[in-house]
Scaffold this active site. Structure first.
Site, PDB file in Angstrom:
ATOM      1  N   HIS A  17       0.817  -1.218   0.000  1.00  0.00           N
ATOM      2  CA  HIS A  17       0.000   0.000   0.000  1.00  0.00           C
ATOM      3  C   HIS A  17       0.850   1.267   0.000  1.00  0.00           C
ATOM      4  O   HIS A  17       0.338   2.341  -0.284  1.00  0.00           O
ATOM      5  CB  HIS A  17      -1.049  -0.013   1.128  1.00  0.00           C
ATOM      6  N   ASP A  49       1.204  -7.685   2.274  1.00  0.00           N
ATOM      7  CA  ASP A  49       1.278  -6.240   1.992  1.00  0.00           C
ATOM      8  C   ASP A  49       2.741  -5.773   1.862  1.00  0.00           C
ATOM      9  O   ASP A  49       3.263  -5.089   2.730  1.00  0.00           O
ATOM     10  CB  ASP A  49       0.560  -5.483   3.126  1.00  0.00           C
ATOM     11  N   SER A  96       4.208   2.229   8.361  1.00  0.00           N
ATOM     12  CA  SER A  96       3.979   1.240   7.324  1.00  0.00           C
ATOM     13  C   SER A  96       5.262   1.005   6.551  1.00  0.00           C
ATOM     14  O   SER A  96       5.921   1.953   6.134  1.00  0.00           O
ATOM     15  CB  SER A  96       2.890   1.702   6.362  1.00  0.00           C
TER      16      SER A  96
HETATM   17  N1  ARG Z   1      -4.744   0.720   7.806  1.00  0.00           N
HETATM   18  C1  ARG Z   1      -3.478   0.767   7.119  1.00  0.00           C
HETATM   19  C2  ARG Z   1      -2.896   2.177   7.154  1.00  0.00           C
HETATM   20  O1  ARG Z   1      -3.369   2.991   7.892  1.00  0.00           O
HETATM   21  C3  ARG Z   1      -3.587   0.237   5.738  1.00  0.00           C
HETATM   22  C4  ARG Z   1      -4.350   1.070   4.752  1.00  0.00           C
HETATM   23  C5  ARG Z   1      -4.341   0.534   3.354  1.00  0.00           C
HETATM   24  N2  ARG Z   1      -5.168  -0.669   3.208  1.00  0.00           N
HETATM   25  C6  ARG Z   1      -6.500  -0.663   2.955  1.00  0.00           C
HETATM   26  N3  ARG Z   1      -7.159  -1.797   2.906  1.00  0.00           N
HETATM   27  N4  ARG Z   1      -7.170   0.451   2.743  1.00  0.00           N
HETATM   28  O2  ARG Z   1      -2.293   2.750   6.274  1.00  0.00           O
HETATM   29  N1  GLU Z   2      -1.187   1.423   7.677  1.00  0.00           N
HETATM   30  C1  GLU Z   2      -0.518   2.457   8.427  1.00  0.00           C
HETATM   31  C2  GLU Z   2       0.496   3.227   7.578  1.00  0.00           C
HETATM   32  O1  GLU Z   2       0.396   3.276   6.400  1.00  0.00           O
HETATM   33  C3  GLU Z   2       0.097   1.866   9.644  1.00  0.00           C
HETATM   34  C4  GLU Z   2      -0.967   1.497  10.580  1.00  0.00           C
HETATM   35  C5  GLU Z   2      -0.966   2.347  11.817  1.00  0.00           C
HETATM   36  O2  GLU Z   2      -1.487   3.468  11.814  1.00  0.00           O
HETATM   37  O3  GLU Z   2      -0.402   1.844  12.810  1.00  0.00           O
HETATM   38  O4  GLU Z   2       1.357   3.902   8.059  1.00  0.00           O
END
Ligand code: ARG
Ligand code: GLU
Length: 762
Positions: A89, A225, A657
């Site tokens: 991502h 991911d 991330s």
């Molecule tokens: N929750 C993660 C972050 O904050 C992953 C976001 C991307 N993935 C998704 N299914 N939208 O970045």
């Molecule tokens: N998916 C989040 C990022 O892109 C990390 C998840 C979190 O906030 O801990 O940084």
């Protein structure tokens, strides 16, 4: 029998322990202070490295393998030739840019089978930290005399630019200087930024995004991911703009990859660039987030998501246009829901109140403290009270009003409109028109007016109905009189008449501007955007700015006071996109009474989810099923199972991330990509029972690269290890080996040449 008094003494003692000692695993620590603050505790938890192994300016250390990826994610070096590992991502935008209908890398995945096939990404950067330094004294020099926060801030800005310039003079480095602990301290990070970062590999979205929004922020998780890039450098291994002549960058260190896997209780460390946390807010601030902001923002986004979801299901065109937008709206919508649940479960408001009471007592006990901190808590209260109506207005303006695409689009024409109104030089106007042409063509590529019209009616109605009429922008009065508060009728009118509702309309408007003609001022979408922006300028911003200046000072003092009060506690500064270390252990958790989650998942779970048929989010590639059925896991599987993801108790946030998850020996065991839903409140309050970071098991990454994609040549470049010794030594040994063999090769070459020369001499 134990007396009540003794019992309550124990209760009080327990409480104060809970409050004063750093909780296990909480914190995002500064690499240069690990020796002083954390080394002993990290070693107690099982770490076999020293603080020097992690951060060292005199010789290579783990920090030399960590980069800020594009400024929004983290990445790590995993080969001596610049291979960079991050999340799928995080690299999504790049993969998307290289995708066409014929070569749909998002859907099919992408693998460069040789260096020539690696794809350049203009604008993408990878930034290393060369060193860091405490520059508090230099930055605060001269601020004692400042009479206002604004004056103080301008002195600080001057100092920052001076200190940064001096530190980097004559180098190709940059300096980043930021406040820590609300400006009680300042640290400088000297950085080196590489600009030629090429895409090497990414799995298909059905692996890299497996579970999609259904599984986002959730454990158990089954997402691969990750994506792989390579840093290229110019002559001398230094940063250079893209050139076909650039060579793979040779990092000072890269992380060896452990094939040994993980066990419950293993030490873990996350090294990366966490974006933003607010761990020291007062109870009142947390209450505002919990009771006012989060519910409003959740409600607004949910309304919007419901509308988009319906339209996306009804049309492929809309689905494709809104996929990325939907995902990004849904990401924080879901996060805030988790955050509020977590705040409730952790009893965060009451805990903060207790801390404030303790603080008040501590202040009251000493005349000097009273003089210094005596008004602090009441000043906080005054300032937060002054935000009444302001916070909620900001939330509705940002999320509801500018959450409508046409309003946001129109608002971006404000500068052009003023230029036209003030009859600015036509050349300036034309330059602005060019900017807006680019922006609009991007905008309309992914725009579906009928959906936005529904969003317009629904979101503005929420704004109109949910907040007090005295907080309404001028335009709402017109909606009341002219449309009797009926936002559907109002939407009809705006979308019928506004030029902003279609690309042709905007083109016409820009063509008019080139003739010096102002068709913007009376456009109904622009009038609305302008009325909201005007309301913000006049009624929101001034108070918001003043209160924030006040709060900044109050928090600076509060922070200093707390540290004075709790002298035996190690404090960590809030995340601010600078390099940090978090540590914890591989650990399961109990999300609910009677429910226990294990700490890892396997490919079995991918197949279970795929079979459940829930949404397209669980579709998988045929090749993956084949490998599963044959149990063709190579050296990456354990006991006939393929590990996929795991959780650990490292304190992380957005920006982490792509961060490496590192074991006790300094070897890579995973890549961080998310947090569990129950733990998302850790940006505000950390609850050790519930907070877990979620990572891809590095063996799943290797399996996908090697077995699924057939890109074993990449694995060959990496340093795979199975022995339990220091990862730094392993990489050094490996480097020496390759150096020696290349020396040997050269020697052989020389010998051969010599022999040839001698042979031909005869
Ligand atoms: N929750 C993660 C972050 O904050 C992953 C976001 C991307 N993935 C998704 N299914 N939208 O970045
Ligand atoms: N998916 C989040 C990022 O892109 C990390 C998840 C979190 O906030 O801990 O940084």
């Amino acid at each position: 029998m134990i007396s009540k008094r003794i019992l309550s003494f124990f209760a009080a003692a327990l409480l104060s322990i809970g409050i004063t000692t750093a909780r296990p695993d909480e914190g995002m620590w500064l690499p240069m202070l690990l020796k002083q603050l954390n080394e002993a505790q990290m070693q107690n938890k099982g770490m076999k490295l020293t603080a020097d192994d992690i951060y060292n300016v005199n010789q290579s250390s783990l920090k030399d393998a960590i980069v800020s990826f594009g400024g929004f994610c983290t990445g790590e070096m995993i080969s001596a030739e610049g291979l960079l590992l991050t999340n799928h991502h995080c690299g999504y935008g790049q993969v998307q840019q290289h995708s066409t209908v014929e070569n749909d890398y998002l859907t099919e995945g992408f693998w460069a089978m040789n260096r020539e096939q690696e794809l350049p990404n203009p604008g993408l950067t990878a930034t290393f930290i060369v060193r860091m330094e405490d520059v508090t004294k230099q930055i605060l020099a001269g601020t004692e005399a400042a009479e206002t926060e604004a004056a103080r801030e301008s002195i600080i800005q001057r100092n920052i630019s001076k200190v940064g310039k001096e530190a980097t003079a004559g180098t190709h480095y940059s300096a980043v200087i930021k406040p820590f602990f609300y400006g009680n301290e300042y640290y400088m990070y000297i950085t080196e930024t590489f600009k030629d970062v090429r895409l090497v590999g990414a799995p298909p979205s059905s692996i890299g995004k497996f579970g999609g929004d259904t599984d986002n922020w959730m454990w158990p998780r089954h997402t691969g991911d990750f994506s792989i890039f390579r840093i290229y450098a110019g002559p001398n291994n230094e940063p250079a703009e893209y050139s076909p002549d650039n060579k793979p960058y040779k990092p000072k260190h890269h992380l060896p990859i452990s094939l040994n896997g993980i066990q419950e209780g293993d030490f873990t460390m996350v090294f990366g660039f966490p974006g933003r946390t607010n761990e020291y807010l007062t109870s009142q601030a947390v209450q505002e987030i919990y009771e006012v902001s989060n519910p409003a923002k959740i409600n607004i986004r949910e309304t919007k998501l419901n509308i988009l979801d319906k339209d996306m299901k009804a049309s492929d065109d809309v689905r494709i246009k809104y996929a990325a937008k939907y995902a990004s709206i849904a990401n924080y919508w879901k996060k805030w829901i988790g955050e509020n649940r977590g705040i409730r479960k952790a009893n965060a408001i009451a805990e903060k109140q207790q801390l404030e009471q303790q603080f008040a007592q501590w202040v009251a006990a000493d005349a000097g403290r009273k003089a210094k901190y005596g008004n602090l808590l009441s000043d906080f209260e005054k300032n937060y009270n002054a935000l009444e109506g302001i916070t909620i207005s900001r939330d509705y303006i940002n999320e509801a009003a500018f959450g409508v695409e046409i309003v946001k689009l129109a608002n971006n024409f404000t500068t052009l409109q003023s230029m036209l109104a003030q009859k600015a030089p036509q050349s300036d106007i034309n330059a602005q028109v060019t900017k807006l042409e680019n922006y609009s063509s991007g905008f309309f590529k992914d725009y579906h007016a009928p959906s936005d019209k529904k969003v317009f009616a629904a979101l503005l109605d929420l704004y109109y109905s949910n907040i007090d009429a005295k907080l309404h922008p001028e335009a709402f009065k017109m909606v009341r009189t002219k449309y009797k508060g009926n936002f559907e009728k109002y939407a009809d009118e705006v979308f019928n008449r506004s030029a902003f509702a279609s690309e042709a309309g905007v083109k016409k408007l820009l063509a008019d501007a080139k003739q010096g003609k102002n068709s913007i001022a009376n456009d109904p979408a622009f009038e609305l955007a302008n009325s909201i922006a005007e309301y913000y300028r006049v009624n929101v911003m001034p108070t918001y700015t003043t209160v924030n200046e006040n709060l900044n000072l109050l928090y600076r003092m509060y922070m200093a006071g707390l540290r004075e009060m709790q002298q035996d506690k190690n404090f960590y500064p809030d995340a601010n996109s600078t390099l940090r270390v978090a540590y914890g252990k591989v650990e399961p958790y109990k999300p609910l009474d009677g429910v226990q989650y294990t700490y890892y998942t396997t490919l079995e779970g991918v197949m279970e989810k795929a079979a459940s048929g829930v949404a397209e989010d669980y579709a998988i590639p045929a090749k993956l099923r084949e490998l599963y059925e044959k149990k063709d896991y190579g050296r990456y599987g354990v006991d006939g199972k393929m590990p996929v993801a795991f959780i650990a108790s490292n304190h992380t946030t957005g920006g982490n991330s792509g961060s490496p998850v590192i074991n006790a020996n300094g070897q890579l065991i995973g890549t961080n990509f998310d947090r569990n839903w129950e733990g998302t409140m850790s940006d505000i309050v950390y609850n050790p029972d519930q907070v877990r970071n979620i990572s891809v098991d590095v063996r799943y990454m290797l399996f996908i690269v090697d077995k699924f994609a057939g890109a074993g040549h990449l694995v060959e470049e990496m340093t795979l290890v199975t022995d339990d010794t220091s990862g730094l030594a392993q990489v050094d040994a490996r480097k020496k080996e390759t150096e020696q063999s290349s020396k040997k090769d050269k020697k052989k070459d020389r010998k051969k040449k010599k022999a040839k020369a001698e042979a031909t001499a005869y």
